[in-house]
Scaffold this motif. Structure first.
Motif, PDB file in Angstrom:
ATOM      1  N   GLY A  54       0.783  -1.232   0.000  1.00  0.00           N
ATOM      2  CA  GLY A  54       0.000   0.000   0.000  1.00  0.00           C
ATOM      3  C   GLY A  54       0.815   1.283   0.000  1.00  0.00           C
ATOM      4  O   GLY A  54       0.243   2.368   0.040  1.00  0.00           O
ATOM      5  N   GLN A  55       2.136   1.176  -0.049  1.00  0.00           N
ATOM      6  CA  GLN A  55       3.005   2.355  -0.048  1.00  0.00           C
ATOM      7  C   GLN A  55       3.745   2.470  -1.374  1.00  0.00           C
ATOM      8  O   GLN A  55       4.084   1.464  -1.990  1.00  0.00           O
ATOM      9  N   ILE A  56       4.040   3.694  -1.778  1.00  0.00           N
ATOM     10  CA  ILE A  56       4.896   3.921  -2.938  1.00  0.00           C
ATOM     11  C   ILE A  56       6.335   3.892  -2.439  1.00  0.00           C
ATOM     12  O   ILE A  56       6.710   4.647  -1.541  1.00  0.00           O
ATOM     13  N   VAL A  57       7.131   2.977  -3.014  1.00  0.00           N
ATOM     14  CA  VAL A  57       8.483   2.711  -2.522  1.00  0.00           C
ATOM     15  C   VAL A  57       9.479   2.824  -3.676  1.00  0.00           C
ATOM     16  O   VAL A  57       9.222   2.320  -4.770  1.00  0.00           O
ATOM     17  N   PRO A  58      10.623   3.468  -3.444  1.00  0.00           N
ATOM     18  CA  PRO A  58      11.638   3.541  -4.493  1.00  0.00           C
ATOM     19  C   PRO A  58      12.268   2.173  -4.756  1.00  0.00           C
ATOM     20  O   PRO A  58      12.512   1.402  -3.822  1.00  0.00           O
ATOM     21  N   LEU A  59      12.505   1.897  -6.032  1.00  0.00           N
ATOM     22  CA  LEU A  59      13.143   0.661  -6.474  1.00  0.00           C
ATOM     23  C   LEU A  59      14.575   0.991  -6.880  1.00  0.00           C
ATOM     24  O   LEU A  59      14.798   1.729  -7.842  1.00  0.00           O
ATOM     25  N   LEU A  60      15.537   0.468  -6.126  1.00  0.00           N
ATOM     26  CA  LEU A  60      16.941   0.757  -6.372  1.00  0.00           C
ATOM     27  C   LEU A  60      17.572  -0.314  -7.245  1.00  0.00           C
ATOM     28  O   LEU A  60      17.258  -1.496  -7.121  1.00  0.00           O
ATOM     29  N   ASP A  61      18.465   0.114  -8.102  1.00  0.00           N
ATOM     30  CA  ASP A  61      19.230  -0.778  -8.965  1.00  0.00           C
ATOM     31  C   ASP A  61      20.504  -1.157  -8.225  1.00  0.00           C
ATOM     32  O   ASP A  61      21.410  -0.342  -8.074  1.00  0.00           O
ATOM     33  N   SER A  62      20.591  -2.390  -7.735  1.00  0.00           N
ATOM     34  CA  SER A  62      21.743  -2.782  -6.915  1.00  0.00           C
ATOM     35  C   SER A  62      23.052  -2.700  -7.680  1.00  0.00           C
ATOM     36  O   SER A  62      24.088  -2.369  -7.106  1.00  0.00           O
ATOM     37  N   ALA A  63      23.039  -2.966  -8.993  1.00  0.00           N
ATOM     38  CA  ALA A  63      24.271  -2.854  -9.775  1.00  0.00           C
ATOM     39  C   ALA A  63      24.719  -1.402  -9.884  1.00  0.00           C
ATOM     40  O   ALA A  63      25.905  -1.094  -9.751  1.00  0.00           O
ATOM     41  N   ALA A  64      23.782  -0.485 -10.097  1.00  0.00           N
ATOM     42  CA  ALA A  64      24.119   0.935 -10.212  1.00  0.00           C
ATOM     43  C   ALA A  64      24.580   1.521  -8.880  1.00  0.00           C
ATOM     44  O   ALA A  64      25.332   2.499  -8.869  1.00  0.00           O
ATOM     45  N   LEU A  65      24.153   0.942  -7.766  1.00  0.00           N
ATOM     46  CA  LEU A  65      24.624   1.414  -6.462  1.00  0.00           C
ATOM     47  C   LEU A  65      26.133   1.225  -6.333  1.00  0.00           C
ATOM     48  O   LEU A  65      26.810   2.015  -5.689  1.00  0.00           O
ATOM     49  N   LEU A  66      26.633   0.160  -6.938  1.00  0.00           N
ATOM     50  CA  LEU A  66      28.057  -0.133  -6.852  1.00  0.00           C
ATOM     51  C   LEU A  66      28.860   0.670  -7.859  1.00  0.00           C
ATOM     52  O   LEU A  66      29.888   1.232  -7.537  1.00  0.00           O
ATOM     53  N   ARG A  67      28.373   0.710  -9.088  1.00  0.00           N
ATOM     54  CA  ARG A  67      29.142   1.341 -10.155  1.00  0.00           C
ATOM     55  C   ARG A  67      28.231   2.172 -11.037  1.00  0.00           C
ATOM     56  O   ARG A  67      27.330   1.636 -11.673  1.00  0.00           O
ATOM     57  N   ASP A 136      26.189  -1.613   3.026  1.00  0.00           N
ATOM     58  CA  ASP A 136      25.805  -1.030   4.300  1.00  0.00           C
ATOM     59  C   ASP A 136      24.365  -0.554   4.120  1.00  0.00           C
ATOM     60  O   ASP A 136      24.114   0.362   3.336  1.00  0.00           O
ATOM     61  N   PRO A 137      23.400  -1.153   4.800  1.00  0.00           N
ATOM     62  CA  PRO A 137      21.994  -0.778   4.585  1.00  0.00           C
ATOM     63  C   PRO A 137      21.723   0.708   4.790  1.00  0.00           C
ATOM     64  O   PRO A 137      20.871   1.288   4.126  1.00  0.00           O
ATOM     65  N   GLU A 138      22.461   1.337   5.694  1.00  0.00           N
ATOM     66  CA  GLU A 138      22.269   2.761   5.976  1.00  0.00           C
ATOM     67  C   GLU A 138      22.728   3.660   4.832  1.00  0.00           C
ATOM     68  O   GLU A 138      22.384   4.839   4.802  1.00  0.00           O
ATOM     69  N   LYS A 139      23.510   3.103   3.900  1.00  0.00           N
ATOM     70  CA  LYS A 139      24.070   3.917   2.821  1.00  0.00           C
ATOM     71  C   LYS A 139      23.538   3.533   1.442  1.00  0.00           C
ATOM     72  O   LYS A 139      24.103   3.909   0.424  1.00  0.00           O
ATOM     73  N   LEU A 140      22.450   2.782   1.409  1.00  0.00           N
ATOM     74  CA  LEU A 140      21.856   2.421   0.122  1.00  0.00           C
ATOM     75  C   LEU A 140      21.338   3.654  -0.603  1.00  0.00           C
ATOM     76  O   LEU A 140      21.454   3.764  -1.819  1.00  0.00           O
ATOM     77  N   LEU A 141      20.767   4.569   0.148  1.00  0.00           N
ATOM     78  CA  LEU A 141      20.250   5.812  -0.408  1.00  0.00           C
ATOM     79  C   LEU A 141      20.975   6.953   0.302  1.00  0.00           C
ATOM     80  O   LEU A 141      20.734   7.213   1.479  1.00  0.00           O
ATOM     81  N   LEU A 142      21.893   7.595  -0.411  1.00  0.00           N
ATOM     82  CA  LEU A 142      22.675   8.679   0.178  1.00  0.00           C
ATOM     83  C   LEU A 142      21.807   9.927   0.314  1.00  0.00           C
ATOM     84  O   LEU A 142      20.783  10.058  -0.349  1.00  0.00           O
ATOM     85  N   LEU A 143      22.223  10.839   1.161  1.00  0.00           N
ATOM     86  CA  LEU A 143      21.417  12.020   1.476  1.00  0.00           C
ATOM     87  C   LEU A 143      21.045  12.821   0.231  1.00  0.00           C
ATOM     88  O   LEU A 143      19.874  13.171   0.046  1.00  0.00           O
TER      89      LEU A 143
END
Length: 158
Positions: A54-67, A136-143
């Protein structure tokens, strides 16, 4: 040969030719990938948004998080890893979830240069002969990404 120390239990997954891990305690659920919507003007690490519970949630690309520049869209066999590192629910896209495994500490071999993606990592580990990048779960989405994401979601009514 002396056994290497274990770092703990992790959810191991593959994306973009790399193997990643998240501490098992930070993964709420793994679900089959499903339809997502593109979010214009979102950061490059964001594939789009999905509706989850029921929530709108961002979908992160795990490969793009790295490079940066590396992008992997969800396919038929992809899985979504639901995580809540802070007060925000996030979903990571993985091409394949290997399972829950113990990860040993070192030796690592030579990791390829990945640049800014290193700041998202807790460390490196290995399982069998594979190098594993531990997020690091805390750094998946930077500020700065969170701010840009919030702005894009607000501008597009998400």
């Amino acid at each position: 040969m002396q056994a290497l120390p274990l770092l703990g239990e992790f959810v191991i997954f593959r994306s973009g030719g790399h193997i990643f891990a998240l501490n098992v305690g930070s993964v709420l659920k793994v679900v089959p990938a499903y339809r997502h919507s593109i979010l214009p003007e979102a950061p490059a690490t964001i594939l789009g948004i999905v509706v989850y519970d029921g929530q709108i949630v961002p979908l992160l690309d795990s490969a793009a998080l790295l490079r940066s520049g590396l992008r992997v869209a969800p396919g038929l066999e992809s899985r979504f890893l639901v995580v809540r590192p802070n007060d925000r629910l996030l979903i990571l896209c993985a091409e394949e979830v290997v399972g829950v495994r113990s990860i040993a500490l070192g030796p690592y071999g030579q990791p390829e240069p990945i640049g800014a993606g290193m700041m998202r990592l807790q460390g490196l580990g290995h399982h069998d002969d594979d190098l594993i990048y531990i997020f690091d779960p805390e750094k998946l989405l930077l500020l700065h990404e969170a701010r840009a994401l919030d702005k894009a979601m607000q501008e597009h009514g998400a």
